[in-house]
Design a protein around this motif. Structure first.
Motif, PDB file in Angstrom:
ATOM      1  N   THR A 257      -0.178  11.794  -4.561  1.00  0.00           N
ATOM      2  CA  THR A 257      -1.177  11.358  -5.325  1.00  0.00           C
ATOM      3  C   THR A 257      -2.367  10.882  -4.390  1.00  0.00           C
ATOM      4  O   THR A 257      -1.982  10.760  -3.194  1.00  0.00           O
ATOM      5  N   VAL A 258      -3.608  10.690  -4.746  1.00  0.00           N
ATOM      6  CA  VAL A 258      -4.577  10.164  -4.005  1.00  0.00           C
ATOM      7  C   VAL A 258      -5.138   8.567  -4.769  1.00  0.00           C
ATOM      8  O   VAL A 258      -5.295   8.821  -6.114  1.00  0.00           O
ATOM      9  N   LYS A 259      -5.188   7.813  -4.182  1.00  0.00           N
ATOM     10  CA  LYS A 259      -5.686   6.326  -4.766  1.00  0.00           C
ATOM     11  C   LYS A 259      -6.844   5.899  -4.114  1.00  0.00           C
ATOM     12  O   LYS A 259      -6.825   5.961  -2.934  1.00  0.00           O
ATOM     13  N   VAL A 260      -7.651   5.344  -5.069  1.00  0.00           N
ATOM     14  CA  VAL A 260      -9.006   4.702  -4.315  1.00  0.00           C
ATOM     15  C   VAL A 260      -8.757   3.280  -4.526  1.00  0.00           C
ATOM     16  O   VAL A 260      -8.684   2.731  -5.608  1.00  0.00           O
ATOM     17  N   TRP A 261      -9.228   2.425  -3.361  1.00  0.00           N
ATOM     18  CA  TRP A 261      -9.178   1.063  -3.597  1.00  0.00           C
ATOM     19  C   TRP A 261     -10.209   0.542  -3.082  1.00  0.00           C
ATOM     20  O   TRP A 261     -11.096   0.688  -2.474  1.00  0.00           O
ATOM     21  N   GLU A 262     -10.587  -0.909  -3.891  1.00  0.00           N
ATOM     22  CA  GLU A 262     -11.556  -1.883  -3.424  1.00  0.00           C
ATOM     23  C   GLU A 262     -10.933  -2.621  -2.411  1.00  0.00           C
ATOM     24  O   GLU A 262     -10.062  -3.305  -2.434  1.00  0.00           O
ATOM     25  N   LEU A 263     -11.474  -2.592  -1.249  1.00  0.00           N
ATOM     26  CA  LEU A 263     -10.677  -3.436   0.167  1.00  0.00           C
ATOM     27  C   LEU A 263     -10.801  -4.876  -0.044  1.00  0.00           C
ATOM     28  O   LEU A 263      -9.754  -5.582   0.410  1.00  0.00           O
ATOM     29  N   GLU A 264     -11.708  -5.567  -0.562  1.00  0.00           N
ATOM     30  CA  GLU A 264     -11.945  -6.831  -0.434  1.00  0.00           C
ATOM     31  C   GLU A 264     -11.178  -7.569  -1.545  1.00  0.00           C
ATOM     32  O   GLU A 264     -10.158  -8.333  -1.171  1.00  0.00           O
ATOM     33  N   SER A 265     -10.837  -6.822  -2.880  1.00  0.00           N
ATOM     34  CA  SER A 265      -9.817  -7.324  -3.723  1.00  0.00           C
ATOM     35  C   SER A 265      -8.718  -6.742  -3.703  1.00  0.00           C
ATOM     36  O   SER A 265      -7.507  -7.293  -4.470  1.00  0.00           O
ATOM     37  N   GLY A 266      -8.409  -5.468  -3.202  1.00  0.00           N
ATOM     38  CA  GLY A 266      -7.226  -4.718  -3.246  1.00  0.00           C
ATOM     39  C   GLY A 266      -6.938  -3.992  -4.880  1.00  0.00           C
ATOM     40  O   GLY A 266      -5.973  -3.651  -4.861  1.00  0.00           O
ATOM     41  N   GLU A 267      -8.130  -3.872  -5.499  1.00  0.00           N
ATOM     42  CA  GLU A 267      -7.884  -3.468  -6.747  1.00  0.00           C
ATOM     43  C   GLU A 267      -7.941  -1.883  -6.906  1.00  0.00           C
ATOM     44  O   GLU A 267      -8.459  -1.284  -5.678  1.00  0.00           O
ATOM     45  N   GLU A 268      -7.052  -1.337  -7.353  1.00  0.00           N
ATOM     46  CA  GLU A 268      -7.062   0.058  -7.306  1.00  0.00           C
ATOM     47  C   GLU A 268      -8.018   0.609  -8.321  1.00  0.00           C
ATOM     48  O   GLU A 268      -7.925   0.381  -9.590  1.00  0.00           O
ATOM     49  N   LEU A 269      -9.235   1.201  -7.762  1.00  0.00           N
ATOM     50  CA  LEU A 269     -10.073   1.868  -8.830  1.00  0.00           C
ATOM     51  C   LEU A 269      -9.894   3.235  -9.390  1.00  0.00           C
ATOM     52  O   LEU A 269     -10.405   3.578 -10.467  1.00  0.00           O
TER      53      LEU A 269
ATOM     54  N   GLN B 102      -6.708 -11.966  12.650  1.00  0.00           N
ATOM     55  CA  GLN B 102      -6.592 -13.030  13.575  1.00  0.00           C
ATOM     56  C   GLN B 102      -6.391 -14.308  12.605  1.00  0.00           C
ATOM     57  O   GLN B 102      -5.700 -15.144  13.450  1.00  0.00           O
ATOM     58  N   SER B 103      -6.383 -14.348  11.593  1.00  0.00           N
ATOM     59  CA  SER B 103      -5.739 -15.407  10.706  1.00  0.00           C
ATOM     60  C   SER B 103      -4.450 -14.996  10.158  1.00  0.00           C
ATOM     61  O   SER B 103      -4.129 -15.793   9.396  1.00  0.00           O
ATOM     62  N   HIS B 104      -3.959 -13.761  10.326  1.00  0.00           N
ATOM     63  CA  HIS B 104      -2.894 -13.258   9.663  1.00  0.00           C
ATOM     64  C   HIS B 104      -2.877 -13.122   8.192  1.00  0.00           C
ATOM     65  O   HIS B 104      -1.770 -12.895   7.662  1.00  0.00           O
ATOM     66  N   GLU B 105      -3.855 -13.114   7.505  1.00  0.00           N
ATOM     67  CA  GLU B 105      -3.940 -12.941   6.103  1.00  0.00           C
ATOM     68  C   GLU B 105      -3.727 -11.519   5.641  1.00  0.00           C
ATOM     69  O   GLU B 105      -4.141 -10.526   6.577  1.00  0.00           O
ATOM     70  N   CYS B 106      -3.031 -11.214   4.710  1.00  0.00           N
ATOM     71  CA  CYS B 106      -2.457  -9.766   4.398  1.00  0.00           C
ATOM     72  C   CYS B 106      -2.895  -9.534   2.986  1.00  0.00           C
ATOM     73  O   CYS B 106      -2.157 -10.278   2.128  1.00  0.00           O
ATOM     74  N   LEU B 107      -3.534  -8.488   2.587  1.00  0.00           N
ATOM     75  CA  LEU B 107      -3.681  -8.041   1.418  1.00  0.00           C
ATOM     76  C   LEU B 107      -2.870  -6.683   1.103  1.00  0.00           C
ATOM     77  O   LEU B 107      -3.067  -5.669   1.817  1.00  0.00           O
ATOM     78  N   VAL B 108      -1.722  -6.550   0.314  1.00  0.00           N
ATOM     79  CA  VAL B 108      -0.721  -5.692  -0.002  1.00  0.00           C
ATOM     80  C   VAL B 108      -1.492  -4.675  -1.089  1.00  0.00           C
ATOM     81  O   VAL B 108      -1.399  -5.318  -2.098  1.00  0.00           O
ATOM     82  N   LEU B 109      -1.596  -3.343  -0.740  1.00  0.00           N
ATOM     83  CA  LEU B 109      -1.963  -2.435  -1.739  1.00  0.00           C
ATOM     84  C   LEU B 109      -0.558  -1.506  -2.249  1.00  0.00           C
ATOM     85  O   LEU B 109      -0.113  -0.926  -1.394  1.00  0.00           O
ATOM     86  N   ARG B 110      -0.248  -1.898  -3.366  1.00  0.00           N
ATOM     87  CA  ARG B 110       1.056  -0.955  -3.848  1.00  0.00           C
ATOM     88  C   ARG B 110       0.612   0.090  -5.152  1.00  0.00           C
ATOM     89  O   ARG B 110      -0.272  -0.403  -5.836  1.00  0.00           O
TER      90      ARG B 110
END
Length: 1254
Positions: free
Chosen positions: A1071-1083, A1036-1044
């Motif tokens: 590969t499988v990656k686990v992410w923290e959605l709020e921060s985008g951190e790769e766990l 709704q605000s067009h904010e985007c967090l990109v997970l690379r």
């Protein structure tokens, strides 16, 4: 000399088998003749009271004798057709066996294995004729060809043929591959198919078990299978076809092999290719041979026969059959010579027929005399045999039901009939089968014509009494007879009501199709259509259409649920009404059924289905104005129909043989036909009047005919199987051809004018397409199609060639491919490899577009776009090989015709462009939890618009504007009610429901968006892409967090926790990656697989997740320690899908071979492999990849998608139900929370809303 130890051991070892089966009296006759058994020994053995005790006594005596007695016993077994028992003893034959005995035994074994009948009980040699046949057979030693033995009915042709091949030297020098006998008679195509199926099965049984295949389902497929077996597996074998009546039947055996046939018509082989040799059998025996037969029957020497014997022979007019009948009578009553002579001379038996259908006036007297001496009760029983179909063999058990007698008693009665030459027995079959010679059946029918209806009624009533509860299901000969011929007896008995009740019943459809396949069923509806139409023509058409559309499914093994198939019929159909009623009844006991709710929104692809002929439809064509259709085929007729309704306008008995092609003139006033009878005819299309016959110039069958496309210069082109003068142009005003085009030296299958009529293309078995100038008839160029085919060195016949509308390309049908050739350069522009295991029968290019229609031998019609080399549609519905396709002149319609006796019309635009049948398979569904149970489905259509459909009917709620880039994924949001989609250019859009208003356009990905999902109560949208990234949008605000971090495309991701704070993503990089959605951190980063990861799923409690890969392995991981807890091996193909059960205790995995495995999550052990039953030997277990899996809420059921939708019992691993879509290759199935509604889309774009029947 004592008996060899090996022979003694063999007798002791198989003593029980021998005592159980042999009849010593028959065997001892041969042994006494060989001089190894004395009359006194025979008498001692015969004194024992039972047959079994006599057998035991004979074996006991044999053990005390020498090798010659053992050999004589072995030969006696062979002569009396105890082939199984003889085979048991064969290995123990003493080494000093005389050559003559060995040769006789080996020949008999070869002949019996090939089904060659044994000598009749009374046999008189006719050496002159036998030697003539053998002389002709020696012509086949090096080359293939035909030997025809022809003569009048009852002249002994079959016996002569069998005796001619009873020769060791002939078999070794000419036919080391064996002798294979097939009794034909008068057959329709369905029965001929059954005969060839049986022959193929017999030939395959002699090979290794891997050679066994499913039975061929059409005559063309059977012909190909037989050709392969005879030429590749049984080279230099002889195929004997006994009693051929029809040239159309003979064509099914035109496979370039060695064939000996018996027939009444010496010209039959004119219709086939190859070297031909003939032997004529005189219509009667000479007096001496006839007397010899009578002498053998009566056990008299020729010189001791009474003077009446010669008079009897004269009255019998030399017929071997009639002489045998009288001989059998005299054997029983040797003092009645004068009596039987008077019967024949005075014709005292009342003749019901005014003229016999055969030339033997004595037949009635001989038959009647034979019947008269039967006991009264047996005469009545013999009369019942008048109800048999010609050339049909019947087991004793059927007659046991008809006569209400014990089977053993029936066998004794039938043995009496056989001994009196009133009946024949095929003792090669177990149980033995009995049949009447056609002369005998003719006599019985004529004698009892007034009672035939009552006799047929008796058959039906006895069946109904015996099978009052359920029909026979054993699959043995008795069961096959009833299932095949019950409708015949009802029709002949005029039991119309019983026939309606039987044939308008899904139970009967199920039963007959399961045992005999759909071809016999469809033939019944054609055969008895006039009777059924008196009751209700609409209901008849409902059932006939159901069989026509679903016949290919009814060929499958395991056999499909007919009720489930019938639930896909239109709601107004009687078939659907019965299916729904049965489904509701069975659902109460737990059986699964699924109703296709939105089928009314999907128009039938075939606009019209016509059943014009009783037999294969070889050709059909549009008139130039598109208002009429002409068709022709095996029925030898030409018919014209309205293209709008199928109403018949004209019917013409056009030729003396099969009509292979028909064509309208450009002004629609004329119709041309060509035929296997080598004639070309031109008709007045409106009145059906014959205008012109060209019957001299073609010497072989004429395969194709076509008029020029324009009226300015009307010409007719024809092509044939002639070896040289095989392409001709005709001016209808001249009695002879205007031009002959030279160049092909093998049969020409097809000819076609270019759109401007300047050129004529011809397609030949020589592997070329030649293009001739029409004005000069000179060859312009040759396109060597053979060079472009991969099968180098093999024959590459070109079935047909068609010009594209611009006249610049020629499209050729070759084996299983279609080649598009440039006319100017002769180079191949395009090759369409269909991927089908069937032959391309025909192709036609649309005159107004880039569409190409292709007809296949596996019942299919496909539409391809030549510009894009892309298949646009599958047109399913035909039940057998599709022989011809043609577009209407304006390109709006397509017709197809097939061996299933139908012509189908398709609307071209609807088949490949209608949105109702062209949704894309990338879809999503949203099931509202409200009381009304509303649900929505979103998917792109073929115009690249997003469609949202609602409710049980799948009605269109709204559709977006056409997008510039292809839509590749879609998902729903429940609050607010919206739908998102991603495209190949990386764009993501969100639309409001139901207005379709654009709420957001999200730009961020640089390549195709592969997957999307809303979370956080619809506030967040996650998308993954081919660009290796995952975007987390606050849309709704067009904010985007990109997970690379991934190196290859990301096709799937799943939330790890109910709080929706962590997510795992899986990539083609393994590969499988686990992410923290709020921060985008790769766990976490996990090197999970060596191949691409194709699916992942998280257990309901979040403790575990599973991954599957192209490396054929599935793995279970712990979601806290990130350790792999189980490696699940066993799949033989890529593991494409996985799903945890709702309680988290099981994991289901599906692979590209169609196999589904169920695993224990805690133990990592295999629990079940879901049923391995395949669709057929050429298909995967699931009709394709297993693409999606879902458990029911109570985990008792599992639903899966592949080529079709299947529901499984989880505990047993057994399939409970299957839904077959019109297309195939289902990508996913959306399941309602209560597991009652299922939504999917097939590869030709049809939406299926399925609901469980309760």
């Amino acid at each position: 000399m004592m008996l060899d130890e090996g022979a003694r051991s063999s007798l002791l070892r198989f003593r029980q088998n021998l005592e159980q089966d042999i009849k010593p009296a028959y065997l001892m006759d041969h042994m006494i003749s060989d001089g190894v058994l004395s009359g006194e020994e025979e008498e001692r053995i015969s004194e024992w009271p039972s047959r079994k005790e006599q057998a035991a006594s004979l074996l006991e005596l044999l053990l005390k004798k020498d090798n010659s007695a053992f050999i004589s016993f072995y030969n006696a077994l062979v002569k009396e057709a105890y082939y199984d028992l003889a085979n048991l003893l064969h290995a123990a034959l003493p080494g000093d066996t005389p050559n003559s005995s060995n040769s006789t035994s080996d020949v008999q074994i070869v002949l019996s294995a090939g089904g060659v009948p044994q000598r009749p009980v009374v046999f008189v040699s006719r050496p002159e004729l036998i030697n003539k046949i053998r002389e002709k057979l020696y012509h086949l030693r090096q080359d293939t060809g035909w030997v025809t033995v022809f003569g009048m009915a009852g002249s002994g042709k079959s016996v002569l043929v069998a005796e001619a091949v009873r020769d060791q030297r002939l078999i070794e020098e000419c036919f080391p591959g064996g002798i294979h006998w097939l009794s034909i008679g008068q057959l329709d195509k369905a029965n001929l198919l059954v005969k060839i199926q049986a022959l193929c099965f017999r030939l395959e049984q002699s090979l290794d078990s891997q050679s066994l295949q499913r039975p061929p389902t059409s005559l063309d497929e059977a012909k190909e299978r037989l050709r392969f077996l005879v030429l590749r597996r049984y080279p230099r074998s002889l195929l004997i076809l006994d009693d051929i009546w029809d040239s159309t039947v003979l064509k099914s055996f035109d496979i370039h092999c060695r064939i000996l046939l018996s027939t009444r018509n010496r010209s039959l082989t004119d219709s086939v290719s190859g070297a031909k040799h003939e032997v004529e059998v005189e219509s009667g025996l000479d007096d001496n041979k006839a007397l010899e037969i009578i002498a053998l029957y009566t056990r008299n020497a020729l010189e001791c026969l009474p003077e009446e014997a010669r008079s009897i022979v004269r009255e019998c007019k030399g017929s071997p059959l009639v002489v045998s009948l009288i001989g059998a009578l005299l054997k029983e009553k040797p003092d009645r010579w004068s009596y039987y002579l008077r019967q024949l001379q005075q014709k005292q038996f009342k003749r019901i027929r005014k003229s016999s259908s055969y030339d033997y006036d004595a037949l009635d007297q001989a038959m009647a005399a034979s019947i008269e001496v039967l006991p009264d009760e047996h005469r009545e029983l013999y009369r019942d045999l008048a109800v048999l179909e010609p050339d049909i063999k019947i087991p004793a058990k059927v007659l046991s039901i008809l006569w209400d007698l014990e089977p053993e008693e029936v066998e004794d009665i039938l043995e009496e009939f056989v001994n009196k030459s009133l009946l024949f027995v095929d003792s090669h079959r177990k149980p033995a089968l009995y049949y009447l010679h056609d002369l005998q059946l003719d006599f019985l029918v004529e004698q009892n014509r007034a009672q035939l209806e009552n006799l047929h009624t008796k058959v039906v009533r006895q069946y109904q009494q015996h099978y009052s509860e359920t029909p026979p299901t054993s699959g043995d000969e008795e069961c096959l007879y009833w299932i095949r011929f019950l409708t015949y007896h009802m029709a002949k008995a005029n039991l119309s009501q019983e026939l309606y009740s039987l044939m308008f019943s899904l139970d009967w459809i199920t039963h007959k199709a399961q045992i005999l396949g759909p071809a016999h069923l469809l033939n019944d509806f054609v055969e008895y259509g006039s009777i059924l139409d008196k009751k209700n023509s609409n209901v008849r058409s409902h059932f006939q259409e159901f069989l026509s559309l679903n016949g290919h499914q009814l060929e499958q093994r395991p056999f499909p649920d007919v009720v489930q198939l019938a639930l896909s019929q239109p709601q107004a159909s009687e078939v659907y009404r019965q299916a729904l009623q049965r489904a509701q009844e069975r659902a109460r006991s737990g059986k699964l059924y699924f109703d296709w709710l939105n089928k009314s929104s999907v128009e039938s692809l075939s606009r019209l289905v016509i059943h014009p002929h009783q037999g294969s439809v070889y050709a059909a064509c549009f008139s130039q104005d598109g208002t009429k259709i002409a068709s022709c085929g095996a029925s030898k007729t030409l018919k014209v129909f309205r293209s709008t309704s199928g109403e018949k306008l004209t019917e013409i008995q056009a030729h003396d043989d099969e009509v292979l092609c028909c064509a309208f003139s450009p002004d629609d006033r004329l119709l041309a036909t060509c035929s296997s009878d080598r004639k070309v005819k031109v008709w007045n299309a409106e009145r059906g009047m014959l205008l012109r016959v060209f019957e001299v110039e073609h010497e072989e069958q004429v395969n194709h005919c076509q008029f020029t496309n324009t009226r300015r210069r009307l010409l007719l082109a024809t092509c044939s199987n002639d070896s040289f003068l095989n392409v001709k142009l005709w001016n209808l005003n001249k009695p002879t051809s205007q031009n002959t085009m030279f160049g092909h030296f093998e049969p020409v299958n097809h000819c076609c004018f270019s759109p401007d009529d300047a050129y004529l293309s011809t397609s030949s078995n020589d592997g070329t397409v030649k293009i001739f100038e029409v004005s000069s008839a000179n060859e312009w160029k040759t396109i060597n199609v053979r060079e472009w085919c991969a099968e180098a060195g093999e024959e590459v016949p070109v079935k047909c060639s068609t010009w594209t509308g611009d006249g610049k390309r020629v499209v050729c049908a070759v084996r299983s491919a279609v080649l598009v050739m440039d006319v100017e350069t002769s180079q191949m522009l395009l090759e369409i490899r269909t991927g089908r295991l069937s032959m391309v029968q025909y192709c036609d290019a649309c005159p107004t577009s880039n569409l190409l229609a292709i007809a296949f031998s596996n019942y299919a019609v496909e539409l391809w776009d030549l510009a894009d080399n892309k298949k646009m549609a599958d047109c399913s519905g035909h039940l057998s090989w599709v022989q011809r396709v043609q577009f209407s002149p304006d390109g709006s319609q397509l017709l197809s015709c097939a061996d299933d006796q139908t012509v189908r019309l398709w609307q071209t635009d609807k088949v490949h462009t209608t949105s109702a049948v062209r949704l894309k398979r990338d879809s999503d569904a949203f099931f509202d939890s409200g009381e009304d149970g509303q649900f929505f489905v979103s998917a792109a259509d073929n115009c690249n618009r997003l469609q949202v459909r609602a409710g049980r009917a799948g009605s269109l709620l709204f559709q977006s504007e056409e997008m510039a880039s292809r839509i590749r994924c879609t998902c729903f949001c429940s609050k607010p009610l919206a739908v998102a989609f991603g495209t190949e250019d990386g764009t993501v859009e969100i639309l409001a429901i139901p207005s379709g208003k654009v709420l957001a356009t999200l730009l961020g990905h640089t390549k195709t968006v592969l997957h999307c999902q809303f979370l956080h109560a619809g506030q967040t949208l996650i998308t993954s892409s081919e660009d290796t990234t995952i975007n987390v949008w606050k849309w709704q605000s067009h904010e985007c967090l990109v997970l690379r971090g991934h190196k290859e495309q990301v096709r799937c991701f799943s939330l790890l926790s109910p709080a929706e704070t962590r997510m795992l993503s899986c990539s083609f990089d393994g590969t499988v990656k686990v992410w923290e959605l709020e921060s985008g951190e790769e766990l976490q980063h996990i090197e999970a697989h060596r191949g691409a990861i194709l699916s992942c799923h998280v257990s309901p409690d979040g403790r575990f997740f599973a991954t599957t890969s192209a490396d054929k392995i599935a793995k279970v991981w712990h979601s806290e320690s990130w350790q792999c807890v189980h490696v699940l091996c066993g799949h033989q193909d890529c593991v494409r899908s996985c799903r945890f059960s709702c309680d988290g205790r099981r994991l289901a995995t599906g692979d590209d071979g169609g196999e589904i495995r169920l695993w224990s999550v805690t133990e990592g052990t295999l629990l079940k492999i879901c049923s391995r039953d395949g669709k057929d030997g050429l298909d995967s277990l699931h009709g394709g990849w297993v693409t999606d899996l879902h458990f029911s809420p109570d985990d008792s059921l599992l639903v899966s998608t592949g080529g079709y939708v299947k529901w499984w019992d989880v505990d047993k691993g057994e399939a409970l139900q299957t839904f077959y879509p019109t297309g195939s290759a289902l990508k996913k199935v959306h399941v309602s929370p209560d597991f009652s509604t299922f939504v999917t889309i097939d590869n030709i774009g049809i939406l299926y809303v399925l609901q469980r029947v309760v």
